[in-house]
Design a protein around this motif. Structure first.
Motif, PDB file in Angstrom:
ATOM      1  N   ASP A 212      44.175  36.237  32.546  1.00 31.83           N
ATOM      2  CA  ASP A 212      43.303  35.233  33.153  1.00 31.83           C
ATOM      3  C   ASP A 212      43.161  34.065  32.175  1.00 31.83           C
ATOM      4  O   ASP A 212      42.499  34.178  31.144  1.00 31.83           O
ATOM      5  N   VAL A 213      43.780  32.946  32.508  1.00 26.31           N
ATOM      6  CA  VAL A 213      43.763  31.786  31.623  1.00 26.31           C
ATOM      7  C   VAL A 213      42.460  31.006  31.739  1.00 26.31           C
ATOM      8  O   VAL A 213      41.862  30.594  30.736  1.00 26.31           O
ATOM      9  N   ASN A 214      41.984  30.778  32.961  1.00 22.40           N
ATOM     10  CA  ASN A 214      40.874  29.847  33.180  1.00 22.40           C
ATOM     11  C   ASN A 214      39.554  30.521  33.523  1.00 22.40           C
ATOM     12  O   ASN A 214      38.603  29.860  33.941  1.00 22.40           O
TER      13      ASN A 214
ATOM     14  N   ASP B 284      46.746  34.927  35.720  1.00 22.99           N
ATOM     15  CA  ASP B 284      47.650  33.788  35.656  1.00 22.99           C
ATOM     16  C   ASP B 284      48.868  34.181  34.820  1.00 22.99           C
ATOM     17  O   ASP B 284      48.915  35.267  34.229  1.00 22.99           O
ATOM     18  N   ILE B 285      49.835  33.302  34.765  1.00 27.72           N
ATOM     19  CA  ILE B 285      51.066  33.587  34.020  1.00 27.72           C
ATOM     20  C   ILE B 285      51.423  32.381  33.167  1.00 27.72           C
ATOM     21  O   ILE B 285      51.425  31.240  33.645  1.00 27.72           O
ATOM     22  N   MET B 286      51.724  32.651  31.899  1.00 25.83           N
ATOM     23  CA  MET B 286      52.270  31.614  31.015  1.00 25.83           C
ATOM     24  C   MET B 286      53.528  32.152  30.358  1.00 25.83           C
ATOM     25  O   MET B 286      53.581  33.315  29.952  1.00 25.83           O
TER      26      MET B 286
ATOM     27  N   LEU C  27      48.991  28.994  37.496  1.00 24.03           N
ATOM     28  CA  LEU C  27      47.649  29.457  37.811  1.00 24.03           C
ATOM     29  C   LEU C  27      47.645  30.210  39.138  1.00 24.03           C
ATOM     30  O   LEU C  27      48.349  29.844  40.085  1.00 24.03           O
ATOM     31  N   ASN C  28      46.829  31.250  39.177  1.00 29.86           N
ATOM     32  CA  ASN C  28      46.697  32.059  40.381  1.00 29.86           C
ATOM     33  C   ASN C  28      45.757  31.342  41.352  1.00 29.86           C
ATOM     34  O   ASN C  28      44.577  31.147  41.055  1.00 29.86           O
ATOM     35  N   THR C  29      46.267  30.957  42.493  1.00 31.12           N
ATOM     36  CA  THR C  29      45.483  30.206  43.478  1.00 31.12           C
ATOM     37  C   THR C  29      45.193  31.034  44.721  1.00 31.12           C
ATOM     38  O   THR C  29      44.952  30.502  45.803  1.00 31.12           O
ATOM     39  N   SER C  30      45.214  32.363  44.555  1.00 37.26           N
ATOM     40  CA  SER C  30      44.925  33.239  45.688  1.00 37.26           C
ATOM     41  C   SER C  30      43.490  33.038  46.156  1.00 37.26           C
ATOM     42  O   SER C  30      42.594  32.740  45.361  1.00 37.26           O
ATOM     43  N   ALA C  31      43.262  33.234  47.439  1.00 37.24           N
ATOM     44  CA  ALA C  31      41.919  33.114  47.987  1.00 37.24           C
ATOM     45  C   ALA C  31      41.082  34.313  47.559  1.00 37.24           C
ATOM     46  O   ALA C  31      41.600  35.399  47.322  1.00 37.24           O
ATOM     47  N   GLY C  32      39.786  34.118  47.456  1.00 34.51           N
ATOM     48  CA  GLY C  32      38.901  35.202  47.080  1.00 34.51           C
ATOM     49  C   GLY C  32      38.646  35.238  45.592  1.00 34.51           C
ATOM     50  O   GLY C  32      39.297  34.556  44.790  1.00 34.51           O
ATOM     51  N   ALA C  33      37.676  36.053  45.210  1.00 33.93           N
ATOM     52  CA  ALA C  33      37.277  36.114  43.805  1.00 33.93           C
ATOM     53  C   ALA C  33      38.301  36.833  42.947  1.00 33.93           C
ATOM     54  O   ALA C  33      38.362  36.631  41.742  1.00 33.93           O
TER      55      ALA C  33
ATOM     56  N   GLY D 277      45.531  39.064  44.783  1.00 32.94           N
ATOM     57  CA  GLY D 277      46.504  38.128  45.308  1.00 32.94           C
ATOM     58  C   GLY D 277      47.517  37.705  44.280  1.00 32.94           C
ATOM     59  O   GLY D 277      47.307  37.801  43.072  1.00 32.94           O
ATOM     60  N   LEU D 278      48.658  37.244  44.788  1.00 33.92           N
ATOM     61  CA  LEU D 278      49.767  36.875  43.919  1.00 33.92           C
ATOM     62  C   LEU D 278      50.322  35.508  44.310  1.00 33.92           C
ATOM     63  O   LEU D 278      51.532  35.290  44.307  1.00 33.92           O
ATOM     64  N   SER D 279      49.412  34.580  44.625  1.00 32.69           N
ATOM     65  CA  SER D 279      49.823  33.208  44.919  1.00 32.69           C
ATOM     66  C   SER D 279      49.664  32.366  43.666  1.00 32.69           C
ATOM     67  O   SER D 279      48.586  32.322  43.065  1.00 32.69           O
ATOM     68  N   PHE D 280      50.735  31.686  43.274  1.00 31.98           N
ATOM     69  CA  PHE D 280      50.717  30.924  42.025  1.00 31.98           C
ATOM     70  C   PHE D 280      51.144  29.479  42.265  1.00 31.98           C
ATOM     71  O   PHE D 280      51.974  29.196  43.135  1.00 31.98           O
TER      72      PHE D 280
END
Length: 768
Positions: free
Chosen positions: A174-176, A182-184, A198-204, A207-210
């Motif tokens: 978790d970067v932010n 997240d992935i760097m 950055l992980n932009t998945s919906a919810g708290a 998810g694997l949307s980047f």
């Protein structure tokens, strides 16, 4: 593969009485004043560490994936009364098979959906990232594929594969601070720029949307040196130690307690773990020349790993704080030639909160509790000191000591009792072979000259070729051995008998194979009372396959006694019908039927068991689901590691004098695994009786267009290829079957005969 493993023993493998091997800590091992707590875990070279609760007891256990060999290790977090921490790491191989056998290059366990169970992130398909979800099935951990190509969006339409390659180890954290992973990573093309997804998945959580946030994190570019970077606007690199580099490993840590993530950067061909301190914010990182240092965590005790350090955060000392463990991460050691012994460093975190304070503890985290001879362990057993107890000698591929990369023999004396062996390290340079600058020493303690006393033979790489030497024991049987390394004699070339003059031998053909890491095994193959020689080899300069049989002709000088008899002994092949590479063999009566069995290991990481091999035909029939897993209650393939760099050294010895030989497997990672036999003498008798009753025979073998299969009782037949695919079925019970081989590709097939009473027998058929 699974079907192949079950062919001959599909019914028996589900029964309680089936023979096999089970991991056991066969004996205590003492080095100096320490009793090794995981002596037989098999060594570590390039481990990548992750925390995971393996047994669902609420405690974080430990997973390690060895980059060099693609082997998985599992350690339980167990109670240890009387120790300072009250807990310790216990090697627990029964959990290794829950991880896919296809893992390679890099593996990190991270909980992406916040269900409290660590999931798998790993390399796949030339650089993509696969994710496998941790799912409990009947209370047991399993991994199910979620995706084999993470994708990301950016300032372009659609999505693209998130590709980082196989040599960059990403930071998946978790970067932010939003609770999502997240992935760097350094970029796939040049490994020069740090990319942030950055992980932009919906919810708290979950998810694997980047989304690609930046491909130029910190506005820096890695140049060609170990601590060599170029800042935005600069024309030259800031370099502390110039050296050409390749892949990178990244680890995110808030090192100064200011709430943003700083970076630890490890680089190929470098020994330092470079600190990049973010003096800005998470959203707007700022790096300066002063914020970059290779003296981390301190100038007094910096990270110093021989090649390509990678950092891992987990609670290594059980105090509830994440510690820093640093290990090498190179692909192999063929170019670097560094010591792989005791190179995993532990820096414990003494800070209760805020910025971590890392204190160097010791090199050799976990390795210090294992037998570890650096690389390519090859054990052998025999009574060295004349006290009637089997001692242990371990050869290695090499270790770098005092600037010299060379192989040695390590001597462990058995200071225990007949029933309770205890091996104490006496010397790591037995007989002073280090001075000869040999590589890849593969020893065997065996009575070569039939005087009742053990002699020493060893294969080794000596000045550009593999040679098998022997040293005769000048002491009488029952006394401490007397070996003089200066009296070593090499076994001479001795080819097969010529056709015209059977007593004449060709001196320059059928030579003892001379590929590096050739594995000699001395055993009486033909039961004439003289030890013969089996060699597992990768040799391709002369005709032949992996296992070659040299018969002891029992006359003439010993150095010329071994004559090539079969250059493809047993027609041993891997699951794909190909020549097995890096073949190692040992022989013993493992199953208790009174007849010697042949056991092999090769680059696939699978042990293959050939029961009563003397009674088999020219093509040996195998079983490779031979390792009993108490967790599943079933037999499985061995998982020793499956990379081309993996070599094994097999040995059998009854070290606890219980009448059954133990199996010892020397690993590429410099350690030794030990196995006891299970249900010895129970199923082997039933198997022998079934084979005797059916009396299965196939001729001709090898065959071309047709083959005849005969049995003493009516049977029905199934023909399978080595992937387990059924290619032909003859369902009528009869004593003689004609196989039509037309249309079958050349290769090895398995013919399974089943009687009306369920008795089965399997033989190989070679189709040309």
């Amino acid at each position: 593969m699974l079907l192949l493993a079950l062919l001959a023993f599909s019914v028996a493998a589900r029964a309680q009485g089936v023979f096999g091997f089970e991991y056991r800590e066969t004996a205590k091992v003492v080095q100096g004043t320490d009793t090794l707590r995981n002596a037989w875990a098999g060594g570590l070279n390039t481990p990548q560490f992750s925390a995971i609760d393996l047994n669902n007891d609420g405690q974080q256990d430990l997973f390690a994936f060895d980059h060099e060999t693609s082997r998985c290790y599992t350690f339980l977090n167990v109670a240890a009364p009387g120790t300072s921490a009250g807990r310790r790491w216990q090697y627990a191989p029964q959990y290794e098979s829950i991880f896919p056998d296809s893992l390679n290059s890099w593996v990190l366990l991270r909980d992406y959906d916040c269900d409290g169970r660590a999931d798998i992130f790993t390399y796949v398909n030339g650089g993509n990232i696969a994710v496998l979800h941790n799912v409990l099935v009947n209370g047991k951990t399993t991994f199910q594929l979620t995706t084999n190509e993470l994708r990301f969006s950016g300032n372009f339409s659609g999505t693209a594969n998130l590709t980082i390659g196989g040599y960059n180890l990403p930071a998946i954290q978790d970067v932010n601070g939003d609770g999502r992973l997240d992935i760097m990573s350094y970029d796939f093309i040049s490994s020069s720029y740090i990319e942030q997804y950055l992980n932009t998945s919906a919810g708290a959580c979950g998810g694997l949307s980047f989304t690609l946030n930046t491909s130029y994190w910190g506005s820096i570019q890695a140049c060609s040196g170990c601590t060599d970077y170029r800042f935005s606007g600069q024309t030259a690199c800031f370099a502390a130690k110039p050296l050409h580099t390749g892949g990178h490993s990244l680890l995110l840590v808030d090192l100064d307690g200011d709430g943003d993530q700083d970076l630890l950067d490890g680089r190929d061909n470098c020994s330092e773990l470079t600190r990049l301190l973010n003096q800005g914010t998470t959203a707007a990182p700022v790096l300066t020349q002063a914020s970059i240092t290779a003296s981390f965590p301190s100038a007094a005790t910096p990270v110093q790993v021989p090649v390509f350090p990678s950092g891992y955060l987990f609670d290594a000392n059980f105090d509830g704080r994440p510690d820093l463990v640093v290990a090498p991460n190179m692909v192999n050691n063929s170019a670097d030639l560094v010591s792989m012994s005791h190179q995993v460093q532990l820096f414990t975190n003494s800070a209760a909160s805020g910025a971590p304070v890392y204190n160097y503890q010791a090199a050799g985290f976990l390795q210090n509790d294992m037998i570890d001879v650096s690389e390519g362990a090859a054990p052998t057993f025999g009574d060295i000191d004349g006290d009637g107890l089997p001692d242990m000698v371990i050869g290695n591929h090499a270790d770098r000591v005092s600037g010299v990369y060379r192989a040695t023999l390590s001597y462990y004396r058995n200071v225990g009792t007949r029933a309770r062996p205890v091996y104490r390290l006496m010397t790591s340079d037995y007989l002073g072979l280090a001075s000869l600058n040999l590589l890849s020493i593969k020893p065997a303690l065996v009575d070569l000259n039939r005087d009742g006393a053990l002699d020493l033979a060893y294969g080794c790489w000596d000045r550009g070729t593999n040679i098998i030497y022997y040293i005769l024991n000048t002491a009488a049987a029952g006394l401490p051995v007397a070996f003089n390394a200066a009296n070593a004699v090499n076994i001479k070339p001795r080819g097969p008998a010529t056709t015209s003059t059977p007593t004449t031998y060709t001196p320059t053909t059928g030579i003892l194979p001379y590929a590096i890491d050739d594995m000699p095994c001395f055993t009486d193959v033909d039961n004439d009372g003289y030890v013969d020689l089996l060699i597992g080899t990768n040799e391709v300069r002369e005709p032949g396959m992996s296992l070659r049989y040299f018969r002891n002709r029992a006359r003439g000088p010993l150095d010329s006694a071994f004559v090539l008899t079969n250059n493809d002994f047993g027609h041993i092949r891997d699951e794909k019908g190909a020549r097995p590479l890096n073949l190692s063999v040992t022989v013993a009566d493992f199953d208790g039927d009174g007849q010697p069995d042949l056991l092999t290991a090769d680059v696939t990481g699978h042990l293959r068991f050939f029961g009563n091999y003397r009674a088999q035909g020219s093509i040996f029939s195998e079983r490779n689901d031979v390792i009993y897993n108490p967790l599943s209650g079933s037999y499985e393939f061995s998982r020793l590691g499956k990379e081309i760099y993996s070599h094994y050294g097999l040995a059998a010895a009854d070290v606890n004098r219980d009448g059954a030989p133990e199996l010892f497997v020397g690993t590429e990672t410099g350690g030794v695994l030990s196995y006891g036999t299970r249900n010895r003498g129970t199923v082997s008798a039933a198997r022998a009786e079934a084979a005797r009753v059916l009396a299965l025979s196939i001729y001709p073998n090898p065959a071309t267009a047709t083959a005849t299969v005969e049995s003493a009782q009516p049977t029905r037949l199934t023909v399978l290829d080595l992937s387990g695919r059924v290619v032909q079925t003859l369902g009528t019970f009869q004593r003689s079957h004609a196989l039509n081989l037309a249309g079958l590709a050349a290769g090895v097939y398995l013919v399974r005969a089943e009687g009306a009473d369920g008795a089965t027998a399997v033989q190989r058929l070679l189709v040309r």
